[in-house]
Design a protein around this motif. Sequence first.
Motif, PDB file in Angstrom:
ATOM      1  N   ALA A   1       0.821  -1.206   0.000  1.00 59.88           N
ATOM      2  CA  ALA A   1       0.000   0.000   0.000  1.00 59.88           C
ATOM      3  C   ALA A   1       0.856   1.257   0.000  1.00 59.88           C
ATOM      4  O   ALA A   1       0.489   2.270  -0.591  1.00 59.88           O
ATOM      5  N   SER A   2       2.012   1.211   0.668  1.00 64.52           N
ATOM      6  CA  SER A   2       2.931   2.346   0.708  1.00 64.52           C
ATOM      7  C   SER A   2       4.303   1.832   1.091  1.00 64.52           C
ATOM      8  O   SER A   2       4.472   0.660   1.459  1.00 64.52           O
ATOM      9  N   GLU A   3       5.293   2.719   1.030  1.00 67.88           N
ATOM     10  CA  GLU A   3       6.648   2.303   1.385  1.00 67.88           C
ATOM     11  C   GLU A   3       6.787   2.033   2.883  1.00 67.88           C
ATOM     12  O   GLU A   3       7.760   1.415   3.329  1.00 67.88           O
ATOM     13  N   ARG A   4       5.815   2.465   3.686  1.00 74.44           N
ATOM     14  CA  ARG A   4       5.878   2.259   5.128  1.00 74.44           C
ATOM     15  C   ARG A   4       5.212   0.960   5.564  1.00 74.44           C
ATOM     16  O   ARG A   4       5.244   0.618   6.745  1.00 74.44           O
ATOM     17  N   GLU A   5       4.613   0.258   4.644  1.00 75.89           N
ATOM     18  CA  GLU A   5       3.977  -1.013   5.004  1.00 75.89           C
ATOM     19  C   GLU A   5       5.034  -2.042   5.399  1.00 75.89           C
ATOM     20  O   GLU A   5       6.068  -2.181   4.749  1.00 75.89           O
ATOM     21  N   ARG A   6       4.773  -2.762   6.495  1.00 71.18           N
ATOM     22  CA  ARG A   6       5.692  -3.801   6.939  1.00 71.18           C
ATOM     23  C   ARG A   6       5.647  -4.957   5.942  1.00 71.18           C
ATOM     24  O   ARG A   6       4.583  -5.461   5.600  1.00 71.18           O
ATOM     25  N   ILE A   7       6.812  -5.380   5.481  1.00 72.17           N
ATOM     26  CA  ILE A   7       6.873  -6.425   4.477  1.00 72.17           C
ATOM     27  C   ILE A   7       8.137  -7.249   4.695  1.00 72.17           C
ATOM     28  O   ILE A   7       9.180  -6.710   5.077  1.00 72.17           O
ATOM     29  N   THR A   8       8.029  -8.547   4.534  1.00 71.20           N
ATOM     30  CA  THR A   8       9.177  -9.423   4.732  1.00 71.20           C
ATOM     31  C   THR A   8      10.115  -9.338   3.533  1.00 71.20           C
ATOM     32  O   THR A   8       9.694  -8.962   2.432  1.00 71.20           O
ATOM     33  N   PRO A   9      11.394  -9.683   3.735  1.00 70.64           N
ATOM     34  CA  PRO A   9      12.309  -9.697   2.590  1.00 70.64           C
ATOM     35  C   PRO A   9      11.829 -10.595   1.461  1.00 70.64           C
ATOM     36  O   PRO A   9      12.010 -10.268   0.283  1.00 70.64           O
ATOM     37  N   ALA A  10      11.213 -11.725   1.799  1.00 66.85           N
ATOM     38  CA  ALA A  10      10.714 -12.639   0.758  1.00 66.85           C
ATOM     39  C   ALA A  10       9.593 -11.993  -0.048  1.00 66.85           C
ATOM     40  O   ALA A  10       9.540 -12.104  -1.279  1.00 66.85           O
ATOM     41  N   ASP A  11       8.681 -11.289   0.649  1.00 67.91           N
ATOM     42  CA  ASP A  11       7.583 -10.618  -0.054  1.00 67.91           C
ATOM     43  C   ASP A  11       8.109  -9.472  -0.912  1.00 67.91           C
ATOM     44  O   ASP A  11       7.606  -9.225  -2.014  1.00 67.91           O
ATOM     45  N   LEU A  12       9.099  -8.759  -0.402  1.00 73.05           N
ATOM     46  CA  LEU A  12       9.681  -7.670  -1.175  1.00 73.05           C
ATOM     47  C   LEU A  12      10.357  -8.210  -2.439  1.00 73.05           C
ATOM     48  O   LEU A  12      10.227  -7.629  -3.518  1.00 73.05           O
ATOM     49  N   ALA A  13      11.066  -9.325  -2.301  1.00 74.72           N
ATOM     50  CA  ALA A  13      11.724  -9.935  -3.460  1.00 74.72           C
ATOM     51  C   ALA A  13      10.693 -10.421  -4.474  1.00 74.72           C
ATOM     52  O   ALA A  13      10.879 -10.279  -5.690  1.00 74.72           O
ATOM     53  N   ALA A  14       9.572 -10.986  -3.981  1.00 71.04           N
ATOM     54  CA  ALA A  14       8.526 -11.470  -4.888  1.00 71.04           C
ATOM     55  C   ALA A  14       7.904 -10.306  -5.659  1.00 71.04           C
ATOM     56  O   ALA A  14       7.641 -10.413  -6.866  1.00 71.04           O
ATOM     57  N   TYR A  15       7.673  -9.191  -4.944  1.00 69.83           N
ATOM     58  CA  TYR A  15       7.114  -8.008  -5.616  1.00 69.83           C
ATOM     59  C   TYR A  15       8.083  -7.463  -6.641  1.00 69.83           C
ATOM     60  O   TYR A  15       7.697  -7.125  -7.764  1.00 69.83           O
ATOM     61  N   ARG A  16       9.368  -7.378  -6.268  1.00 71.74           N
ATOM     62  CA  ARG A  16      10.382  -6.876  -7.204  1.00 71.74           C
ATOM     63  C   ARG A  16      10.443  -7.733  -8.464  1.00 71.74           C
ATOM     64  O   ARG A  16      10.471  -7.217  -9.584  1.00 71.74           O
TER      65      ARG A  16
END
Length: 251
Positions: free
Chosen positions: A144-159
């Motif tokens: 939703a925004s850059e401040r949303e808590r996200i795991t490294p795995a989820d961030l990698a999946a989004y990237r």
Amino acid sequence: MAEFWTGLWQFAGSYWWLIFFIGPAIGGGAKALERSSKRRHQRRLEIIRAKAEAKGLLRAESPTAVDGARSASGAAADDTGEDLGTRARMQRLLEAHDGLTHRWLEYELDVAKLIAYPAMSDGRQPLTAAFLRAKKVADGLRPASERERITPADLAAYRDALTDAEVAFDVAEREARRLSDRGFSEPERRRLDTAKRLLNVAIDEAATPAERRTAYERVRAELDGLIAVSDEAMERLAERSALQLPPAAPN
């Protein structure tokens, strides 16, 4: 067996002239297959190359790579520093995502681009459909925004999903520019050419309001049944056409 070979040599001796027709036909077919294979191979290479380039640009954003660099240097990262780094990476990805959406909407909302490259707005085109599917995946993984808590795995999946969508867009765009209006019949191409000319009149500040309105209405009529033009695209064209166009005359 001897009779078979005797009959074969007799046939060859009587119809030797067929070689002048059969040979070129076989050769031509082989060359056509070779050209088709080369085209398919070249397209696969282009897709692989584009994907490799796009992933190379985003490789530096990998949380694993960043963590590995920190470990190698022996630097101890506190939670605040890690949060700031994650937010910065997310912000860059969100900006790239917005940029991709903007590039796509330019084809959806710009009537001139719709006419010039109709394949980009046609979900029946395989490469365009592939982009739309990839974008849907990236949209679903977007925080939703850059401040949303996200795991490294989820961030990698989004990237990775965003990278796939960007690559798919680039490939679909190149194909749409290559195809141009090739998928239309000659009468349909004439209608597209007419729409292009009328479009220039519709946004010409030197034209009278009446001329712009007539051109605007005829653009819509020429494209009807040829290209799916959204109401938003026509509203945007209306805004570019000086708009305040005079009201249409009552019937």
